[in-house]
Design a protein around this motif. Structure first.
Motif, PDB file in Angstrom:
ATOM      1  N   GLY A   1     -28.478  35.097 -64.013  1.00  0.00           N
ATOM      2  CA  GLY A   1     -29.552  35.328 -62.899  1.00  0.00           C
ATOM      3  C   GLY A   1     -30.474  34.155 -62.659  1.00  0.00           C
ATOM      4  N   ARG A   2     -29.160  32.874 -63.272  1.00  0.00           N
ATOM      5  CA  ARG A   2     -30.498  31.674 -62.586  1.00  0.00           C
ATOM      6  C   ARG A   2     -29.989  31.013 -61.432  1.00  0.00           C
ATOM      7  NH1 ARG A   2     -30.830  28.515 -68.662  1.00  0.00           N
ATOM      8  NH2 ARG A   2     -32.408  29.968 -69.795  1.00  0.00           N
ATOM      9  N   PRO A   3     -30.563  30.906 -60.476  1.00  0.00           N
ATOM     10  CA  PRO A   3     -29.889  30.607 -59.216  1.00  0.00           C
ATOM     11  C   PRO A   3     -29.094  28.957 -59.733  1.00  0.00           C
ATOM     12  CG  PRO A   3     -31.640  31.098 -59.105  1.00  0.00           C
ATOM     13  CD  PRO A   3     -31.441  30.657 -60.479  1.00  0.00           C
ATOM     14  N   VAL A   4     -28.453  28.610 -58.990  1.00  0.00           N
ATOM     15  CA  VAL A   4     -27.388  27.909 -59.269  1.00  0.00           C
ATOM     16  C   VAL A   4     -26.767  26.839 -58.098  1.00  0.00           C
ATOM     17  CG1 VAL A   4     -24.599  27.148 -59.104  1.00  0.00           C
ATOM     18  CG2 VAL A   4     -25.221  29.299 -60.551  1.00  0.00           C
ATOM     19  N   VAL A   5     -26.864  25.246 -58.311  1.00  0.00           N
ATOM     20  CA  VAL A   5     -27.140  24.274 -56.522  1.00  0.00           C
ATOM     21  C   VAL A   5     -25.682  24.248 -57.732  1.00  0.00           C
ATOM     22  CG1 VAL A   5     -27.677  22.841 -55.727  1.00  0.00           C
ATOM     23  CG2 VAL A   5     -29.494  24.500 -56.957  1.00  0.00           C
TER      24      VAL A   5
ATOM     25  N   GLY B   1     -27.391  30.398 -49.842  1.00  0.00           N
ATOM     26  CA  GLY B   1     -28.017  30.499 -48.889  1.00  0.00           C
ATOM     27  C   GLY B   1     -29.808  31.720 -49.553  1.00  0.00           C
ATOM     28  N   SER B   2     -28.951  32.019 -50.699  1.00  0.00           N
ATOM     29  CA  SER B   2     -30.039  32.939 -51.287  1.00  0.00           C
ATOM     30  C   SER B   2     -29.348  33.254 -53.229  1.00  0.00           C
ATOM     31  CB  SER B   2     -29.918  34.401 -50.990  1.00  0.00           C
ATOM     32  OG  SER B   2     -31.135  35.427 -51.656  1.00  0.00           O
TER      33      SER B   2
ATOM     34  N   ALA C   1     -35.756  25.377 -52.726  1.00  0.00           N
ATOM     35  CA  ALA C   1     -36.106  26.517 -51.862  1.00  0.00           C
ATOM     36  C   ALA C   1     -35.622  27.569 -52.853  1.00  0.00           C
ATOM     37  CB  ALA C   1     -34.911  26.669 -51.140  1.00  0.00           C
ATOM     38  N   ILE C   2     -35.114  27.233 -53.977  1.00  0.00           N
ATOM     39  CA  ILE C   2     -35.362  28.005 -55.353  1.00  0.00           C
ATOM     40  C   ILE C   2     -36.191  28.001 -55.772  1.00  0.00           C
ATOM     41  CG2 ILE C   2     -34.701  28.539 -57.802  1.00  0.00           C
ATOM     42  CD1 ILE C   2     -32.093  27.604 -56.763  1.00  0.00           C
ATOM     43  N   ALA C   3     -37.289  26.721 -55.409  1.00  0.00           N
ATOM     44  CA  ALA C   3     -38.719  26.492 -56.778  1.00  0.00           C
ATOM     45  C   ALA C   3     -39.701  27.336 -55.777  1.00  0.00           C
ATOM     46  CB  ALA C   3     -39.157  25.449 -57.013  1.00  0.00           C
ATOM     47  N   ALA C   4     -39.547  27.708 -54.515  1.00  0.00           N
ATOM     48  CA  ALA C   4     -40.684  28.103 -53.712  1.00  0.00           C
ATOM     49  C   ALA C   4     -40.804  29.800 -53.883  1.00  0.00           C
ATOM     50  CB  ALA C   4     -40.308  27.773 -52.204  1.00  0.00           C
ATOM     51  N   ASP C   5     -39.105  30.362 -54.063  1.00  0.00           N
ATOM     52  CA  ASP C   5     -39.499  32.273 -54.548  1.00  0.00           C
ATOM     53  C   ASP C   5     -37.898  32.308 -56.035  1.00  0.00           C
ATOM     54  OD1 ASP C   5     -39.596  34.358 -54.629  1.00  0.00           O
ATOM     55  OD2 ASP C   5     -39.092  34.356 -52.728  1.00  0.00           O
ATOM     56  N   TYR C   6     -38.913  31.726 -56.656  1.00  0.00           N
ATOM     57  CA  TYR C   6     -37.962  32.026 -58.339  1.00  0.00           C
ATOM     58  C   TYR C   6     -37.527  33.164 -58.394  1.00  0.00           C
ATOM     59  CZ  TYR C   6     -34.843  30.910 -62.507  1.00  0.00           C
ATOM     60  OH  TYR C   6     -33.732  31.009 -63.562  1.00  0.00           O
ATOM     61  N   PRO C   7     -38.399  34.201 -58.605  1.00  0.00           N
ATOM     62  CA  PRO C   7     -37.487  35.243 -58.768  1.00  0.00           C
ATOM     63  C   PRO C   7     -36.830  35.910 -57.832  1.00  0.00           C
ATOM     64  CG  PRO C   7     -40.609  35.985 -58.661  1.00  0.00           C
ATOM     65  CD  PRO C   7     -39.816  34.159 -58.172  1.00  0.00           C
ATOM     66  N   ARG C   8     -36.836  36.017 -56.525  1.00  0.00           N
ATOM     67  CA  ARG C   8     -35.637  36.476 -55.299  1.00  0.00           C
ATOM     68  C   ARG C   8     -34.553  35.522 -55.526  1.00  0.00           C
ATOM     69  NH1 ARG C   8     -33.598  34.683 -50.552  1.00  0.00           N
ATOM     70  NH2 ARG C   8     -35.513  32.995 -50.779  1.00  0.00           N
TER      71      ARG C   8
END
Length: 95
Positions: free
Chosen positions: A25-29, A42-43, A60-67
Motif C-alpha cells: 500500500g505504498r505508492p511508487v514513483v 496516475g493513481s 500528487a501523492i502527498a496531496a491525497d496519500y490515503p487514495r
C-alpha cells in the motif's frame, strides 16, 4: 532510479521492489521504462522521465496519500498477484 539499460530501450522493466511497495500500500514513483504498456499510472503508481515529473508525482501523492495508498494496493492485486502472473506464464508456455 532505473539503470540506463532498462530506460533507454524502453524495455518495460519494472522493479520487484516496487511491486513489494505497491502490495504494502505504498505508492511508487519510478523511472519511465515502458512498463505503462502493461500497467496503468496516475493513481498509486507514477512514472517519470524528468525531475519535474518526479516532483509532480510526489506532490500528487502527498496531496491525497490515503487514495494513492489504496490505489497502490489495488494495482498490486490486479497486475502482480501470483495467480494472475503464474496463469499467464503457464499459458504462454503452452501448459
Amino acid at each position: 532510479m532505473a539503470k540506463d539499460i532498462y530506460v533507454r530501450p524502453n524495455s518495460g522493466w519494472f522493479s520487484d521492489r516496487a511491486v513489494c511497495y505497491l502490495a504494502a500500500g505504498r505508492p511508487v514513483v519510478t523511472m519511465r521504462t515502458g512498463f505503462t504498456s502493461f500497467c496503468p499510472v496516475g493513481s498509486g503508481l507514477f512514472d517519470y522521465a524528468t525531475r519535474e515529473e518526479a516532483l509532480a508525482a510526489i506532490d500528487a501523492i502527498a496531496a491525497d496519500y490515503p487514495r494513492h495508498s489504496a490505489a497502490a494496493r489495488a494495482l498490486a492485486g490486479e497486475y502482480f498477484a501470483a495467480d494472475r502472473v503464474i496463469a499467464e506464464f503457464l499459458t504462454e508456455a503452452g501448459l
